[in-house]
Design an enzyme around this catalytic site. Structure first.
Site, mmCIF file in Angstrom:
data_model
loop_
_atom_site.group_PDB
_atom_site.id
_atom_site.type_symbol
_atom_site.label_atom_id
_atom_site.label_comp_id
_atom_site.label_asym_id
_atom_site.label_seq_id
_atom_site.Cartn_x
_atom_site.Cartn_y
_atom_site.Cartn_z
ATOM 1 N N ILE A 110 0.843 -1.197 0.000
ATOM 2 C CA ILE A 110 0.000 0.000 0.000
ATOM 3 C C ILE A 110 0.874 1.241 0.000
ATOM 4 O O ILE A 110 2.032 1.213 0.430
ATOM 5 C CB ILE A 110 -0.952 -0.019 1.227
ATOM 6 C CG1 ILE A 110 -1.989 1.119 1.161
ATOM 7 C CG2 ILE A 110 -0.177 0.029 2.539
ATOM 8 C CD1 ILE A 110 -3.094 1.017 2.208
ATOM 9 N N CYS A 111 0.310 2.337 -0.515
ATOM 10 C CA CYS A 111 0.926 3.664 -0.447
ATOM 11 C C CYS A 111 2.211 3.744 -1.278
ATOM 12 O O CYS A 111 2.190 3.511 -2.481
ATOM 13 C CB CYS A 111 1.142 4.032 1.021
ATOM 14 S SG CYS A 111 1.485 5.782 1.327
ATOM 15 N N ALA A 112 3.343 4.031 -0.661
ATOM 16 C CA ALA A 112 4.600 4.149 -1.403
ATOM 17 C C ALA A 112 5.186 2.796 -1.789
ATOM 18 O O ALA A 112 5.975 2.701 -2.737
ATOM 19 C CB ALA A 112 5.621 4.923 -0.566
#
Length: 444
Positions: free
Chosen positions: A353-355
């Site tokens: 998730i995310c970066a």
């Protein structure tokens, strides 16, 4: 048919949600509304002083989301343990290390005191005489105080700090709340200097509302944008699935969640908490040399073991939280990258998730031939951008998502793949994550 056949939001390509909390009454759905009687002035010249007390049995999502979001606003947040030690054993096996003991905070003037919930955490907060004295003085001095989940009823109500005020709390504590306040079913409720909320699934809204009270609506909008919050809080969530396959496990899913200095604490804790609620066996492994890590917003978390030890085990899923520093640490860990590659080669589930999809999976070839998403500012690093606007994407044995505000959907998607749709919907109900009358579910 894909397993993740949930009723969808009408729009998949929404911009990050910036809540308009300055309205006196704004409603996302009948009977679940925000009510705010005033907005604080947008003073940004000095860091506001905030106290977030924690205890054994505190709900870690509620504590960490509140701390993280308030620190994003520039507030100086002190996390104080009401126990004899800095480290507390929060619910669902999450270990948090506080900044101070509550006794060292009793003479500090705070602009806000915000209590997380969880049981027996709320009771432990209520039974702390030092905290009771501090919060009562906060109220007497006319300064902001707040609580979520069980704590409005168990702590604030028991201390007599909600008399004559509208307040809300976790559904199963509403009867207790009604004896000491005017109980309402708002997701977030403000009355005067008191803000209350319902549970883990409303805590991000709660925290953003506190940012507005401290710094004003413009700062609240600035903070909420990068969180990638849902356009309609409490509405149905969307998971996009391609190339459906069964995620297999031997009775109980064995799941590895690595963490590192710089990991996004909200994402890590929501994933760990929700998967443990589903009764998965979650191993939290530190990629560094120490069990304790300092997350991206300076929350101190304690892993179950080091990655070196965790790597000796076999997993049904390896899932990476985001956070820039954490993702970089993951990408630089030969041990973790090797585990991920073996997982993918074995056609076993993995996710990020995310970066982390952009900084870990993409450069190591783990997104080749796959559709994925990531944090909006990182999506230009993905070679295939065709599905980046979706909040959660499942492509066969891969699951990816966008940021803190999509973490619950991400974790529920994992629950659904392993345990089935009814289990995920039941957890969504318990978390106060979505509306229930659409499915005819009882909130009691």
């Amino acid at each position: 048919m894909p397993l993740l056949q949930l009723r969808h939001l009408s729009t998949l390509h929404s911009l990050p949600f910036a809540p308009k909390l300055h309205h006196l009454h704004f409603s996302t759905r009948k009977s679940l509304r925000f009510s705010f009687s005033f907005s604080a002035s947008a003073s940004t010249t000095m860091a506001k002083q905030v106290l977030v007390p924690i205890a054994n049995g505190t709900e870690p999502m509620e504590a960490v989301i509140t701390i993280d979001v308030l620190r994003r606003s520039g507030a100086d947040v002190t996390v104080a343990s009401v126990e004899k030690e800095l480290r507390v054993d929060a619910c669902h096996g999450v270990k948090i290390v506080a900044d101070a003991l509550i006794g060292g905070c009793k003479d500090i003037v705070f602009d806000l005191i915000a209590l997380p919930g969880g049981m027996p955490g709320a009771t432990n907060l209520k039974d702390c005489s030092v905290l009771e004295s501090v919060v009562k003085k906060q109220a007497a001095d006319g300064r902001l105080y707040a609580a979520v989940c069980a704590s409005p009823a168990v702590a604030l109500g028991s201390w007599g700090l909600l008399k004559g005020l509208k307040a809300t709390c976790y559904p199963s504590f509403m009867e207790q709340l009604s004896s000491c306040a005017t109980a309402v079913e708002s997701r977030v409720q403000q009355d005067g200097k008191v803000v209350t909320s319902r549970g883990p699934g409303t805590t991000m809204e709660f925290a953003v509302s506190l940012v507005e009270q401290l710094y004003g609506k413009d700062k609240a909008a600035e903070v909420s944008g990068p969180l990638v919050m849902r356009p309609n809080q409490g509405d149905e969530y969307t998971i996009t699935e391609l190339n459906p396959m069964e995620w297999k496990c031997n009775n109980i899913p064995q799941i590895l969640v690595p963490i590192a200095d710089g990991s996004e604490e909200m994402e890590a804790v929501m994933i760990i908490d929700i998967l443990r609620r589903a009764k998965a066996n979650v191993v939290v492994a530190s990629v560094g040399d120490n069990l304790e890590i300092l997350a991206s917003r300076k929350v101190k978390l304690v892993a179950d073991m080091l990655l070196e030890e965790a790597a000796k085990l076999s997993y049904d899923l390896i899932v990476l939280p985001g956070g820039l520093g954490g993702a970089q640490a993951f990408a630089n860990s030969d041990k973790l990258v090797s585990l991920l590659k073996k997982q993918a080669e074995s056609n076993k589930p993995y996710g990020a998730i995310c970066a982390s999809p952009a900084l870990v999976l993409e450069p190591h070839g783990l997104l080749k031939g796959k559709k994925a998403t990531a944090f909006p500012a990182m999506c230009d690093k993905l070679s295939d951008k065709s599905f980046i606007d979706n909040r959660v994407v499942v492509d066969g044995n891969l699951i990816t998502s966008r940021g803190p505000g999509t973490s619950m959907e991400f974790a529920l998607g994992i629950v659904e793949k392993f345990f089935g749709r009814p289990k995920a919907l039941e957890l969504a109900k318990v978390l106060i994550f979505r509306l229930f009358y659409k499915l005819g579910l009882d909130m009691a």
